[in-house]
Design a protein around this motif. Structure first.
Motif, PDB file in Angstrom:
ATOM      1  N   LEU A  61       0.817  -0.934   0.233  1.00  0.00           N
ATOM      2  CA  LEU A  61      -0.414  -0.341   0.152  1.00  0.00           C
ATOM      3  C   LEU A  61       1.692   1.159   0.062  1.00  0.00           C
ATOM      4  O   LEU A  61       0.424   2.176  -0.262  1.00  0.00           O
ATOM      5  CB  LEU A  61      -0.813   0.036   1.524  1.00  0.00           C
ATOM      6  CG  LEU A  61      -2.479  -1.071   0.963  1.00  0.00           C
ATOM      7  CD1 LEU A  61      -2.745  -1.002   2.742  1.00  0.00           C
ATOM      8  CD2 LEU A  61      -3.462  -0.819  -0.218  1.00  0.00           C
ATOM      9  N   GLU A  62       2.587   1.174   0.094  1.00  0.00           N
ATOM     10  CA  GLU A  62       2.880   2.766   1.095  1.00  0.00           C
ATOM     11  C   GLU A  62       3.414   2.236  -0.550  1.00  0.00           C
ATOM     12  O   GLU A  62       3.236   3.839  -0.752  1.00  0.00           O
ATOM     13  CB  GLU A  62       4.123   1.874   1.444  1.00  0.00           C
ATOM     14  CG  GLU A  62       3.287   2.511   3.185  1.00  0.00           C
ATOM     15  CD  GLU A  62       4.927   2.079   4.008  1.00  0.00           C
ATOM     16  OE1 GLU A  62       5.539   1.858   4.020  1.00  0.00           O
ATOM     17  OE2 GLU A  62       4.349   2.578   5.423  1.00  0.00           O
ATOM     18  N   HIS A  63       3.726   1.638  -1.649  1.00  0.00           N
ATOM     19  CA  HIS A  63       4.128   1.498  -2.786  1.00  0.00           C
ATOM     20  C   HIS A  63       3.052   2.281  -3.709  1.00  0.00           C
ATOM     21  O   HIS A  63       3.379   3.081  -4.485  1.00  0.00           O
ATOM     22  CB  HIS A  63       5.113   0.607  -3.541  1.00  0.00           C
ATOM     23  CG  HIS A  63       6.555   0.345  -2.388  1.00  0.00           C
ATOM     24  ND1 HIS A  63       7.463   0.701  -3.244  1.00  0.00           N
ATOM     25  CD2 HIS A  63       6.399  -0.224  -2.041  1.00  0.00           C
ATOM     26  CE1 HIS A  63       7.994   0.657  -2.419  1.00  0.00           C
ATOM     27  NE2 HIS A  63       8.372  -0.217  -1.337  1.00  0.00           N
ATOM     28  N   ALA A  64       2.338   1.600  -4.041  1.00  0.00           N
ATOM     29  CA  ALA A  64       0.682   2.184  -4.025  1.00  0.00           C
ATOM     30  C   ALA A  64       0.388   3.756  -4.294  1.00  0.00           C
ATOM     31  O   ALA A  64       0.277   4.650  -4.432  1.00  0.00           O
ATOM     32  CB  ALA A  64      -0.462   1.573  -4.238  1.00  0.00           C
ATOM     33  N   GLN A  65       0.741   3.984  -2.863  1.00  0.00           N
ATOM     34  CA  GLN A  65       0.913   5.747  -2.005  1.00  0.00           C
ATOM     35  C   GLN A  65       1.926   6.582  -3.029  1.00  0.00           C
ATOM     36  O   GLN A  65       1.107   7.463  -3.815  1.00  0.00           O
ATOM     37  CB  GLN A  65       0.320   5.475  -0.803  1.00  0.00           C
ATOM     38  CG  GLN A  65       0.825   7.009  -0.148  1.00  0.00           C
ATOM     39  CD  GLN A  65       0.705   6.992   1.321  1.00  0.00           C
ATOM     40  OE1 GLN A  65       1.838   6.450   1.746  1.00  0.00           O
ATOM     41  NE2 GLN A  65       0.068   7.716   1.876  1.00  0.00           N
ATOM     42  N   THR A  70       2.054  10.658  -6.464  1.00  0.00           N
ATOM     43  CA  THR A  70       2.882  11.028  -8.188  1.00  0.00           C
ATOM     44  C   THR A  70       1.998  11.559  -9.546  1.00  0.00           C
ATOM     45  O   THR A  70       1.809  12.045 -10.023  1.00  0.00           O
ATOM     46  CB  THR A  70       3.952  10.351  -8.498  1.00  0.00           C
ATOM     47  OG1 THR A  70       4.825   9.700  -7.178  1.00  0.00           O
ATOM     48  CG2 THR A  70       4.344  10.882  -9.999  1.00  0.00           C
ATOM     49  N   GLU A  71       1.333  10.208  -9.734  1.00  0.00           N
ATOM     50  CA  GLU A  71      -0.014  10.619 -11.079  1.00  0.00           C
ATOM     51  C   GLU A  71      -0.792  11.542 -10.775  1.00  0.00           C
ATOM     52  O   GLU A  71      -1.216  12.165 -11.743  1.00  0.00           O
ATOM     53  CB  GLU A  71      -0.996   9.043 -10.807  1.00  0.00           C
ATOM     54  CG  GLU A  71      -1.472   8.648 -11.983  1.00  0.00           C
ATOM     55  CD  GLU A  71      -2.091   7.271 -12.073  1.00  0.00           C
ATOM     56  OE1 GLU A  71      -3.568   7.202 -11.578  1.00  0.00           O
ATOM     57  OE2 GLU A  71      -2.199   6.399 -12.719  1.00  0.00           O
ATOM     58  N   ASP A 122      -3.583   3.107   8.551  1.00  0.00           N
ATOM     59  CA  ASP A 122      -3.005   4.790   8.193  1.00  0.00           C
ATOM     60  C   ASP A 122      -2.748   4.479   7.540  1.00  0.00           C
ATOM     61  O   ASP A 122      -2.468   5.899   6.718  1.00  0.00           O
ATOM     62  CB  ASP A 122      -1.649   5.005   9.966  1.00  0.00           C
ATOM     63  CG  ASP A 122      -2.292   4.792  10.662  1.00  0.00           C
ATOM     64  OD1 ASP A 122      -3.278   4.799  10.952  1.00  0.00           O
ATOM     65  OD2 ASP A 122      -1.734   4.536  11.766  1.00  0.00           O
ATOM     66  N   VAL A 123      -2.104   3.533   6.474  1.00  0.00           N
ATOM     67  CA  VAL A 123      -1.540   4.043   5.164  1.00  0.00           C
ATOM     68  C   VAL A 123      -2.435   4.386   4.060  1.00  0.00           C
ATOM     69  O   VAL A 123      -3.173   5.732   3.579  1.00  0.00           O
ATOM     70  CB  VAL A 123      -0.737   3.153   4.485  1.00  0.00           C
ATOM     71  CG1 VAL A 123      -0.585   3.277   3.023  1.00  0.00           C
ATOM     72  CG2 VAL A 123       1.049   2.863   4.935  1.00  0.00           C
ATOM     73  N   VAL A 124      -3.975   3.622   4.428  1.00  0.00           N
ATOM     74  CA  VAL A 124      -5.163   3.988   3.678  1.00  0.00           C
ATOM     75  C   VAL A 124      -5.465   5.228   3.852  1.00  0.00           C
ATOM     76  O   VAL A 124      -6.529   6.031   3.250  1.00  0.00           O
ATOM     77  CB  VAL A 124      -6.038   2.194   3.863  1.00  0.00           C
ATOM     78  CG1 VAL A 124      -7.070   3.064   2.899  1.00  0.00           C
ATOM     79  CG2 VAL A 124      -5.641   1.651   3.347  1.00  0.00           C
ATOM     80  N   ARG A 125      -5.823   5.596   5.696  1.00  0.00           N
ATOM     81  CA  ARG A 125      -6.447   6.300   5.835  1.00  0.00           C
ATOM     82  C   ARG A 125      -5.526   7.563   4.852  1.00  0.00           C
ATOM     83  O   ARG A 125      -6.344   8.527   4.601  1.00  0.00           O
ATOM     84  CB  ARG A 125      -6.261   6.518   6.966  1.00  0.00           C
ATOM     85  CG  ARG A 125      -7.565   5.465   7.812  1.00  0.00           C
ATOM     86  CD  ARG A 125      -8.935   6.555   7.394  1.00  0.00           C
ATOM     87  NE  ARG A 125      -9.614   7.849   7.454  1.00  0.00           N
ATOM     88  CZ  ARG A 125      -9.772   8.155   8.638  1.00  0.00           C
ATOM     89  NH1 ARG A 125     -10.303   7.252   9.674  1.00  0.00           N
ATOM     90  NH2 ARG A 125      -9.947   8.981   8.990  1.00  0.00           N
TER      91      ARG A 125
END
Length: 198
Positions: A61-65, A70-71, A122-125
């Protein structure tokens, strides 16, 4: 002399393997062993970087974040006002194959916020709160009446789409959701939406 290891590169490889396992076998199949097998490595190698299943999810999830930030920044770089608000909504209602897997991980994480999974939550939030703030800032930068409610409506619509694509991806396609999103945008923005196209 010990070989230097690029930890961020290893974590990226582990994140990619985590998503691949989840994509092929479902999120419940994501385990340290499954990710290690996917990479052709030992479980000990994986735990050297990611100590638990919950941390596998955090890492993915952190890598996706990072990618999503960036996107989104690239997409919105020159957009202002209503154009920016519409761009955020359309971006939120788009899907890559990886997005569906990450949304499945997200749903699993919010269903069990305990111990190590708390960091994944927390990453999701962080991701969802940043997107909500983007909706609010974009709506407030317009001359729309009740911009805070418009931001809420669009945000909730997009988050509902994310849940439905996990629950029933065959029915809730990008095409279906974006067709109804256009109706919603027209109802909220009226002729201003036409002006964007012109």
């Amino acid at each position: 002399m010990p070989i230097e290891v690029d930890e961020s590169e290893r974590l990226a490889e582990i994140a990619d393997a985590t998503v691949a396992v989840a994509n092929e076998r479902g999120t419940r199949a994501v385990t340290l062993r499954a990710v290690a097998e996917r990479l052709g490595r030992s479980t000990a190698f994986i735990t050297n970087f990611v100590p638990s299943r919950a941390h596998l999810m955090v890492n993915a999830l952190e890598h996706a974040q990072s990618h999503w930030r960036t996107e989104r920044a690239s997409l919105l770089r020159d957009a202002t006002g209503i154009e920016r608000l519409v761009a955020v909504a359309r971006w939120m209602c788009s899907t890559t194959p990886e997005d569906n897997v990450l949304r499945s991980l997200w749903v699993e994480v919010i269903g069990d916020v305990r111990g190590d999974t708390r960091r994944a939550y927390d990453v999701v939030r962080e991701v969802t709160d940043a997107t909500y703030q983007e909706f609010v800032a974009s709506a407030e930068a317009t001359d729309l009446e009740h911009p805070e409610y418009i931001a809420d409506i669009l945000y909730l619509y997009c988050r509902g789409f994310h849940v439905k694509t996990v629950e029933d991806p065959e029915a809730w396609t990008d095409e279906r959701v974006n067709a109804s999103l256009e109706v919603l945008l027209r109802a909220l923005l009226g002729p201003r939406l036409d002006a964007l196209a012109g």
